[in-house]
Design an enzyme around this catalytic site. Structure first.
Site, PDB file in Angstrom:
ATOM      1  N   SER A 257       0.880  -1.185   0.000  1.00 24.54           N
ATOM      2  CA  SER A 257       0.000   0.000   0.000  1.00 24.54           C
ATOM      3  C   SER A 257       0.910   1.226   0.000  1.00 24.54           C
ATOM      4  O   SER A 257       1.571   1.533   0.994  1.00 24.54           O
ATOM      5  CB  SER A 257      -0.873  -0.015   1.252  1.00 24.54           C
ATOM      6  OG  SER A 257      -1.465   1.257   1.417  1.00 24.54           O
TER       7      SER A 257
ATOM      8  N   HIS B 187      -0.847  -1.110  -4.429  1.00 24.80           N
ATOM      9  CA  HIS B 187      -2.168  -0.751  -3.883  1.00 24.80           C
ATOM     10  C   HIS B 187      -2.170   0.749  -3.638  1.00 24.80           C
ATOM     11  O   HIS B 187      -1.360   1.260  -2.871  1.00 24.80           O
ATOM     12  CB  HIS B 187      -2.356  -1.519  -2.569  1.00 24.80           C
ATOM     13  CG  HIS B 187      -3.691  -1.358  -1.921  1.00 24.80           C
ATOM     14  ND1 HIS B 187      -4.773  -2.161  -2.212  1.00 24.80           N
ATOM     15  CD2 HIS B 187      -4.115  -0.471  -1.001  1.00 24.80           C
ATOM     16  CE1 HIS B 187      -5.805  -1.783  -1.462  1.00 24.80           C
ATOM     17  NE2 HIS B 187      -5.428  -0.766  -0.716  1.00 24.80           N
TER      18      HIS B 187
ATOM     19  N   ASP C 265      -4.255   3.846  -2.297  1.00 25.03           N
ATOM     20  CA  ASP C 265      -5.437   4.228  -1.503  1.00 25.03           C
ATOM     21  C   ASP C 265      -5.907   5.626  -1.858  1.00 25.03           C
ATOM     22  O   ASP C 265      -5.203   6.591  -1.589  1.00 25.03           O
ATOM     23  CB  ASP C 265      -5.084   4.163  -0.006  1.00 25.03           C
ATOM     24  CG  ASP C 265      -4.936   2.732   0.456  1.00 25.03           C
ATOM     25  OD1 ASP C 265      -3.867   2.365   0.969  1.00 25.03           O
ATOM     26  OD2 ASP C 265      -5.899   1.959   0.265  1.00 25.03           O
TER      27      ASP C 265
ATOM     28  N   MET D 214      -8.488   8.366  -1.114  1.00 31.19           N
ATOM     29  CA  MET D 214      -9.514   8.785  -0.134  1.00 31.19           C
ATOM     30  C   MET D 214      -9.805  10.259  -0.343  1.00 31.19           C
ATOM     31  O   MET D 214      -8.923  11.033  -0.701  1.00 31.19           O
ATOM     32  CB  MET D 214      -8.971   8.621   1.295  1.00 31.19           C
ATOM     33  CG  MET D 214      -8.748   7.202   1.701  1.00 31.19           C
ATOM     34  SD  MET D 214      -8.140   7.153   3.406  1.00 31.19           S
ATOM     35  CE  MET D 214      -6.950   5.857   3.260  1.00 31.19           C
TER      36      MET D 214
ATOM     37  N   HIS E 153      -7.704   1.629  -4.643  1.00 30.13           N
ATOM     38  CA  HIS E 153      -8.689   1.287  -3.616  1.00 30.13           C
ATOM     39  C   HIS E 153      -9.390   2.576  -3.247  1.00 30.13           C
ATOM     40  O   HIS E 153      -8.831   3.423  -2.561  1.00 30.13           O
ATOM     41  CB  HIS E 153      -7.964   0.672  -2.408  1.00 30.13           C
ATOM     42  CG  HIS E 153      -8.871   0.449  -1.244  1.00 30.13           C
ATOM     43  ND1 HIS E 153      -8.403   0.252   0.030  1.00 30.13           N
ATOM     44  CD2 HIS E 153     -10.216   0.401  -1.151  1.00 30.13           C
ATOM     45  CE1 HIS E 153      -9.423   0.100   0.866  1.00 30.13           C
ATOM     46  NE2 HIS E 153     -10.534   0.182   0.166  1.00 30.13           N
TER      47      HIS E 153
ATOM     48  N   MET F 191     -11.846   4.978  -1.373  1.00 31.04           N
ATOM     49  CA  MET F 191     -12.619   5.163  -0.145  1.00 31.04           C
ATOM     50  C   MET F 191     -13.261   6.537  -0.279  1.00 31.04           C
ATOM     51  O   MET F 191     -12.804   7.530   0.283  1.00 31.04           O
ATOM     52  CB  MET F 191     -11.701   5.053   1.080  1.00 31.04           C
ATOM     53  CG  MET F 191     -11.276   3.599   1.323  1.00 31.04           C
ATOM     54  SD  MET F 191      -9.810   3.398   2.313  1.00 31.04           S
ATOM     55  CE  MET F 191      -8.563   3.506   1.040  1.00 31.04           C
TER      56      MET F 191
ATOM     57  N   MET G  79     -11.274  -5.645   4.316  1.00 34.91           N
ATOM     58  CA  MET G  79     -10.439  -4.718   5.089  1.00 34.91           C
ATOM     59  C   MET G  79     -10.292  -5.223   6.514  1.00 34.91           C
ATOM     60  O   MET G  79     -11.279  -5.547   7.173  1.00 34.91           O
ATOM     61  CB  MET G  79     -11.069  -3.322   5.063  1.00 34.91           C
ATOM     62  CG  MET G  79     -11.045  -2.730   3.664  1.00 34.91           C
ATOM     63  SD  MET G  79     -11.400  -0.982   3.658  1.00 34.91           S
ATOM     64  CE  MET G  79      -9.925  -0.357   4.436  1.00 34.91           C
TER      65      MET G  79
ATOM     66  N   PHE H 212      -6.113   5.374   7.560  1.00 36.08           N
ATOM     67  CA  PHE H 212      -4.663   5.579   7.477  1.00 36.08           C
ATOM     68  C   PHE H 212      -3.952   4.224   7.428  1.00 36.08           C
ATOM     69  O   PHE H 212      -4.529   3.207   7.785  1.00 36.08           O
ATOM     70  CB  PHE H 212      -4.147   6.336   8.727  1.00 36.08           C
ATOM     71  CG  PHE H 212      -4.819   7.660   8.933  1.00 36.08           C
ATOM     72  CD1 PHE H 212      -5.874   7.776   9.854  1.00 36.08           C
ATOM     73  CD2 PHE H 212      -4.460   8.776   8.191  1.00 36.08           C
ATOM     74  CE1 PHE H 212      -6.538   8.993  10.016  1.00 36.08           C
ATOM     75  CE2 PHE H 212      -5.123   9.987   8.355  1.00 36.08           C
ATOM     76  CZ  PHE H 212      -6.159  10.098   9.266  1.00 36.08           C
TER      77      PHE H 212
ATOM     78  N   GLY I 174      -0.843   1.862   9.029  1.00 36.73           N
ATOM     79  CA  GLY I 174      -0.262   1.742  10.362  1.00 36.73           C
ATOM     80  C   GLY I 174      -1.242   1.396  11.460  1.00 36.73           C
ATOM     81  O   GLY I 174      -0.894   1.401  12.637  1.00 36.73           O
TER      82      GLY I 174
ATOM     83  N   ASP J 119      -7.475  -6.465   4.484  1.00 30.91           N
ATOM     84  CA  ASP J 119      -6.571  -5.453   3.921  1.00 30.91           C
ATOM     85  C   ASP J 119      -6.084  -4.582   5.075  1.00 30.91           C
ATOM     86  O   ASP J 119      -6.930  -3.951   5.671  1.00 30.91           O
ATOM     87  CB  ASP J 119      -7.261  -4.586   2.846  1.00 30.91           C
ATOM     88  CG  ASP J 119      -6.588  -3.260   2.618  1.00 30.91           C
ATOM     89  OD1 ASP J 119      -7.223  -2.379   2.115  1.00 30.91           O
ATOM     90  OD2 ASP J 119      -5.427  -3.092   2.991  1.00 30.91           O
ATOM     91  N   GLY J 120      -4.861  -4.665   5.475  1.00 26.67           N
ATOM     92  CA  GLY J 120      -4.468  -3.649   6.456  1.00 26.67           C
ATOM     93  C   GLY J 120      -3.979  -4.261   7.767  1.00 26.67           C
ATOM     94  O   GLY J 120      -4.497  -5.251   8.232  1.00 26.67           O
ATOM     95  N   GLY J 121      -2.919  -3.606   8.252  1.00 25.62           N
ATOM     96  CA  GLY J 121      -2.360  -4.051   9.536  1.00 25.62           C
ATOM     97  C   GLY J 121      -1.617  -5.361   9.381  1.00 25.62           C
ATOM     98  O   GLY J 121      -1.321  -6.062  10.330  1.00 25.62           O
TER      99      GLY J 121
ATOM    100  N   GLY K 169       1.170  -2.078   4.116  1.00 22.22           N
ATOM    101  CA  GLY K 169       1.755  -0.745   3.917  1.00 22.22           C
ATOM    102  C   GLY K 169       2.872  -0.489   4.916  1.00 22.22           C
ATOM    103  O   GLY K 169       4.052  -0.678   4.622  1.00 22.22           O
ATOM    104  N   SER K 170       2.478  -0.136   6.148  1.00 21.45           N
ATOM    105  CA  SER K 170       3.489   0.302   7.127  1.00 21.45           C
ATOM    106  C   SER K 170       4.516  -0.792   7.420  1.00 21.45           C
ATOM    107  O   SER K 170       5.694  -0.504   7.602  1.00 21.45           O
ATOM    108  CB  SER K 170       2.805   0.753   8.424  1.00 21.45           C
ATOM    109  OG  SER K 170       1.796  -0.168   8.764  1.00 21.45           O
TER     110      SER K 170
HETATM  111  C1  DX5 Z   1      -6.487   1.702   4.981  1.00 24.91           C
HETATM  112  C2  DX5 Z   1      -5.965   1.319   3.593  1.00 24.91           C
HETATM  113  C3  DX5 Z   1      -4.954   0.207   3.625  1.00 24.91           C
HETATM  114  C4  DX5 Z   1      -3.738   0.589   4.493  1.00 24.91           C
HETATM  115  C5  DX5 Z   1      -2.759  -0.568   4.568  1.00 24.91           C
HETATM  116  O1  DX5 Z   1      -7.495   2.668   4.824  1.00 24.91           O
HETATM  117  O2  DX5 Z   1      -7.024   0.896   2.752  1.00 24.91           O
HETATM  118  O3  DX5 Z   1      -4.552  -0.087   2.285  1.00 24.91           O
HETATM  119  O4  DX5 Z   1      -3.089   1.716   3.893  1.00 24.91           O
HETATM  120  O5  DX5 Z   1      -1.634  -0.100   5.287  1.00 24.91           O
HETATM  121  P1  DX5 Z   1      -1.172  -0.904   6.634  1.00 24.91           P
HETATM  122  O6  DX5 Z   1      -0.586  -2.212   6.142  1.00 24.91           O
HETATM  123  O7  DX5 Z   1      -0.140  -0.009   7.258  1.00 24.91           O
HETATM  124  O8  DX5 Z   1      -2.397  -1.076   7.434  1.00 24.91           O
HETATM  125 ZN    ZN Z   2      -6.380   0.075   0.888  1.00 24.99          ZN
END
Ligand code: DX5
Ligand code: ZN
Length: 229
Positions: free
Chosen positions: A9, A34, A36, A38, A92, A94, A168, A174, A176, A188-190, A210-211
């Site tokens: 991400s 990926h 994002d 928003m 993606h 949002m 998700m 965000f 992280g 998706d995420g974390g 991502g993070s």
């Molecule tokens: C959250 C995003 C994810 C997020 C993933 O709104 O859709 O794609 O950036 O990043 P990590 O892996 O840090 O959660």
């Molecule tokens: Zn995403």
């Protein structure tokens, strides 16, 4: 061995050096990025006359219908990035009005267009059709609080199905955030070295991280990215 692709991400990368960061990911064997997208709905508020001219402010206060309380990037960034990479740019969204972004993102060179089931009201068939007609692959995303059955009709019974379901495992906002293990039976995420196996064993075949990647690319060493499925 993890049988899934890892899609970094880019929201968690150094956005001031996005093309360089993308080049680094490609070097690490990535070919699915990926992105994002928003946007917080807002309004223009005219406030009283001051010093003989109007002062205009944009109020993106939380009192407006918005999807994710964050503002990231849009079609112009995808268009610039496309000049630097042939990678699969998977957007993606949002946003509360995904239909408005189909044309600009297709023109910008996006390959994937994932929209939130929560805002597509009744027109998701029209949305999927428009995404496909512009040569992109439609996906649908599910927020942690949304039941899986909310989207099964988009790929099971549909003669015009989506091609990806993005589960998700964090709230849309965000990078992280903390992984929400309770989402595993939905993914998706974390995601990072300590959670990726659980997500893959739960059936995820494309892992968005991502993070954990931009903090340390260990994940890309541990799980060499399989080529796009
Ligand atoms: C959250 C995003 C994810 C997020 C993933 O709104 O859709 O794609 O950036 O990043 P990590 O892996 O840090 O959660
Ligand atoms: Zn995403």
């Amino acid at each position: 061995m993890l049988k899934a692709i890892i899609a970094p991400s880019m929201l968690s990368s150094d956005l001031a050096n996005l093309a360089w960061e993308v080049g680094w990911m490609i070097e690490c064997g990535v070919d699915w990025l990926h992105m994002d997208i928003m946007f917080v709905a807002g309004r223009v508020v005219f406030i009283s006359m001051k010093f003989d001219y109007w002062v205009i402010c944009i109020d993106i206060g939380s009192s407006f219908s918005h999807f994710a309380p964050n503002l990231t990037f849009g079609a112009p960034v995808i268009e610039s990035l496309r000049k630097h990479t042939p990678a699969y740019l998977d957007c993606h969204l949002m946003v509360t009005n995904p239909m408005d972004y189909v044309e600009p993102l297709a023109k910008a060179g996006a390959f994937g267009f994932t929209f939130p089931i929560e805002v597509s009201k009744g027109n998701w068939q029209e949305l999927v059709h428009k995404i496909k007609s512009k040569g992109m692959k439609p996906g649908v995303s599910l927020m942690p609080g949304t039941q899986f059955k909310r989207c099964s009709h988009l790929y099971l019974e549909s003669e015009n199905p989506v091609e990806m379901v993005l589960v998700m495992t964090v709230e849309p906002r965000f990078g992280g955030q903390k992984f929400m293990p309770e989402m595993l039976d939905k993914v998706d995420g974390g995601l990072g070295p300590s959670t990726i196996d659980a997500a893959a064993s739960a059936g995820a075949n494309c892992i968005v991280a991502g993070s954990s990647i931009f903090a340390s690319p260990i994940l890309l060493m541990l799980y060499p990215c399989c080529p796009r499925l």
